[in-house]
Motif scaffolding. Structure first.
Motif, PDB file in Angstrom:
ATOM      1  N   ALA A  33       0.865  -1.187   0.000  1.00 48.02           N
ATOM      2  CA  ALA A  33       0.000   0.000   0.000  1.00 48.02           C
ATOM      3  C   ALA A  33       0.897   1.230   0.000  1.00 48.02           C
ATOM      4  O   ALA A  33       1.973   1.222   0.600  1.00 48.02           O
ATOM      5  N   SER A  34       0.438   2.276  -0.648  1.00 45.57           N
ATOM      6  CA  SER A  34       1.231   3.499  -0.705  1.00 45.57           C
ATOM      7  C   SER A  34       1.203   4.228   0.634  1.00 45.57           C
ATOM      8  O   SER A  34       0.264   4.081   1.430  1.00 45.57           O
ATOM      9  N   LEU A  35       2.220   5.032   0.867  1.00 43.02           N
ATOM     10  CA  LEU A  35       2.294   5.838   2.082  1.00 43.02           C
ATOM     11  C   LEU A  35       1.091   6.770   2.171  1.00 43.02           C
ATOM     12  O   LEU A  35       0.495   6.925   3.244  1.00 43.02           O
ATOM     13  N   ALA A  36       0.699   7.360   1.062  1.00 41.04           N
ATOM     14  CA  ALA A  36      -0.450   8.280   1.044  1.00 41.04           C
ATOM     15  C   ALA A  36      -1.738   7.570   1.443  1.00 41.04           C
ATOM     16  O   ALA A  36      -2.539   8.102   2.216  1.00 41.04           O
ATOM     17  N   THR A  37      -1.946   6.376   0.928  1.00 42.96           N
ATOM     18  CA  THR A  37      -3.147   5.601   1.264  1.00 42.96           C
ATOM     19  C   THR A  37      -3.156   5.234   2.739  1.00 42.96           C
ATOM     20  O   THR A  37      -4.168   5.394   3.427  1.00 42.96           O
ATOM     21  N   VAL A  38      -2.032   4.753   3.240  1.00 45.19           N
ATOM     22  CA  VAL A  38      -1.936   4.367   4.646  1.00 45.19           C
ATOM     23  C   VAL A  38      -2.170   5.582   5.541  1.00 45.19           C
ATOM     24  O   VAL A  38      -2.917   5.508   6.519  1.00 45.19           O
ATOM     25  N   ALA A  39      -1.587   6.716   5.202  1.00 46.20           N
ATOM     26  CA  ALA A  39      -1.762   7.932   6.003  1.00 46.20           C
ATOM     27  C   ALA A  39      -3.222   8.373   6.016  1.00 46.20           C
ATOM     28  O   ALA A  39      -3.760   8.746   7.070  1.00 46.20           O
ATOM     29  N   ALA A  40      -3.877   8.330   4.869  1.00 46.76           N
ATOM     30  CA  ALA A  40      -5.276   8.761   4.785  1.00 46.76           C
ATOM     31  C   ALA A  40      -6.194   7.848   5.604  1.00 46.76           C
ATOM     32  O   ALA A  40      -7.067   8.322   6.333  1.00 46.76           O
ATOM     33  N   VAL A  41      -5.993   6.548   5.503  1.00 44.57           N
ATOM     34  CA  VAL A  41      -6.869   5.599   6.197  1.00 44.57           C
ATOM     35  C   VAL A  41      -6.580   5.565   7.693  1.00 44.57           C
ATOM     36  O   VAL A  41      -7.491   5.693   8.513  1.00 44.57           O
ATOM     37  N   PHE A  42      -5.322   5.401   8.078  1.00 40.21           N
ATOM     38  CA  PHE A  42      -4.997   5.232   9.491  1.00 40.21           C
ATOM     39  C   PHE A  42      -4.964   6.556  10.252  1.00 40.21           C
ATOM     40  O   PHE A  42      -4.926   6.568  11.477  1.00 40.21           O
ATOM     41  N   GLY A  43      -5.028   7.658   9.543  1.00 40.73           N
ATOM     42  CA  GLY A  43      -5.173   8.964  10.178  1.00 40.73           C
ATOM     43  C   GLY A  43      -6.620   9.339  10.430  1.00 40.73           C
ATOM     44  O   GLY A  43      -6.913  10.377  11.011  1.00 40.73           O
ATOM     45  N   ASN A  44      -7.537   8.490  10.012  1.00 42.20           N
ATOM     46  CA  ASN A  44      -8.973   8.742  10.155  1.00 42.20           C
ATOM     47  C   ASN A  44      -9.538   7.877  11.289  1.00 42.20           C
ATOM     48  O   ASN A  44      -9.652   6.661  11.144  1.00 42.20           O
ATOM     49  N   PRO A  45      -9.921   8.500  12.413  1.00 40.27           N
ATOM     50  CA  PRO A  45     -10.451   7.716  13.535  1.00 40.27           C
ATOM     51  C   PRO A  45     -11.689   6.883  13.196  1.00 40.27           C
ATOM     52  O   PRO A  45     -11.929   5.855  13.828  1.00 40.27           O
ATOM     53  N   LYS A  46     -12.451   7.293  12.190  1.00 39.16           N
ATOM     54  CA  LYS A  46     -13.626   6.502  11.791  1.00 39.16           C
ATOM     55  C   LYS A  46     -13.209   5.164  11.185  1.00 39.16           C
ATOM     56  O   LYS A  46     -13.980   4.213  11.192  1.00 39.16           O
ATOM     57  N   GLU A  47     -12.005   5.094  10.659  1.00 32.86           N
ATOM     58  CA  GLU A  47     -11.486   3.841  10.105  1.00 32.86           C
ATOM     59  C   GLU A  47     -10.881   2.954  11.194  1.00 32.86           C
ATOM     60  O   GLU A  47     -11.008   1.737  11.152  1.00 32.86           O
ATOM     61  N   THR A  48     -10.192   3.572  12.165  1.00 30.65           N
ATOM     62  CA  THR A  48      -9.413   2.798  13.135  1.00 30.65           C
ATOM     63  C   THR A  48     -10.146   2.525  14.450  1.00 30.65           C
ATOM     64  O   THR A  48      -9.581   1.879  15.320  1.00 30.65           O
ATOM     65  N   VAL A  49     -11.374   2.989  14.570  1.00 29.43           N
ATOM     66  CA  VAL A  49     -12.126   2.733  15.797  1.00 29.43           C
ATOM     67  C   VAL A  49     -12.340   1.231  16.017  1.00 29.43           C
ATOM     68  O   VAL A  49     -12.427   0.762  17.144  1.00 29.43           O
ATOM     69  N   GLN A  50     -12.372   0.481  14.932  1.00 25.12           N
ATOM     70  CA  GLN A  50     -12.434  -0.982  14.991  1.00 25.12           C
ATOM     71  C   GLN A  50     -11.476  -1.529  13.944  1.00 25.12           C
ATOM     72  O   GLN A  50     -11.513  -1.113  12.783  1.00 25.12           O
ATOM     73  N   LEU A  51     -10.631  -2.472  14.355  1.00 21.15           N
ATOM     74  CA  LEU A  51      -9.684  -3.114  13.452  1.00 21.15           C
ATOM     75  C   LEU A  51      -9.694  -4.614  13.704  1.00 21.15           C
ATOM     76  O   LEU A  51      -9.731  -5.062  14.859  1.00 21.15           O
ATOM     77  N   TRP A  52      -9.652  -5.379  12.631  1.00 21.03           N
ATOM     78  CA  TRP A  52      -9.537  -6.837  12.706  1.00 21.03           C
ATOM     79  C   TRP A  52      -8.248  -7.228  11.998  1.00 21.03           C
ATOM     80  O   TRP A  52      -7.979  -6.785  10.882  1.00 21.03           O
ATOM     81  N   HIS A  53      -7.455  -8.066  12.637  1.00 18.10           N
ATOM     82  CA  HIS A  53      -6.198  -8.558  12.049  1.00 18.10           C
ATOM     83  C   HIS A  53      -6.179 -10.056  12.298  1.00 18.10           C
ATOM     84  O   HIS A  53      -5.895 -10.518  13.406  1.00 18.10           O
ATOM     85  N   GLY A  54      -6.556 -10.814  11.278  1.00 18.58           N
ATOM     86  CA  GLY A  54      -6.691 -12.252  11.487  1.00 18.58           C
ATOM     87  C   GLY A  54      -7.759 -12.500  12.534  1.00 18.58           C
ATOM     88  O   GLY A  54      -8.883 -12.037  12.407  1.00 18.58           O
ATOM     89  N   GLU A  55      -7.403 -13.178  13.608  1.00 19.55           N
ATOM     90  CA  GLU A  55      -8.344 -13.467  14.698  1.00 19.55           C
ATOM     91  C   GLU A  55      -8.337 -12.391  15.780  1.00 19.55           C
ATOM     92  O   GLU A  55      -9.089 -12.477  16.745  1.00 19.55           O
ATOM     93  N   ASN A  56      -7.494 -11.381  15.647  1.00 18.07           N
ATOM     94  CA  ASN A  56      -7.390 -10.315  16.649  1.00 18.07           C
ATOM     95  C   ASN A  56      -8.350  -9.178  16.344  1.00 18.07           C
ATOM     96  O   ASN A  56      -8.532  -8.798  15.186  1.00 18.07           O
TER      97      ASN A  56
END
Length: 81
Positions: A33-56
């Protein structure tokens, strides 16, 4: 490798997730993923309020602490609020 999925359903390939309790922070490595895409998504609290990583499942890691570009990945550090 695992899929990391955000609250709105965006998916990323990730080969690393680690959480520490104090201070409550999540360390995530994103691949293909590009740095710009990662910054836009992970800088947005509406995106990171819930995260799933495999079974976590992570909730409320909404404060972007750092983004570190690497040769083949982007490291993200999120703090829990």
């Amino acid at each position: 490798m695992e899929k990391l999925k955000t609250a709105t359903g965006k998916e990323f390939t990730s080969d690393y997730l680690s959480v520490i309790p104090m201070p409550a922070q999540a360390y995530i490595r994103i691949l293909n993923a590009s740095l710009a895409t990662v910054a836009a998504v992970f800088g947005n609290p509406k995106e990171t309020v819930q995260l799933w990583h495999g079974e976590n499942y992570l909730a409320h890691y909404t404060h972007l602490v750092a983004i570190v570009p690497e040769m083949d990945a982007v490291k993200v550090v999120l703090a829990k609020e």
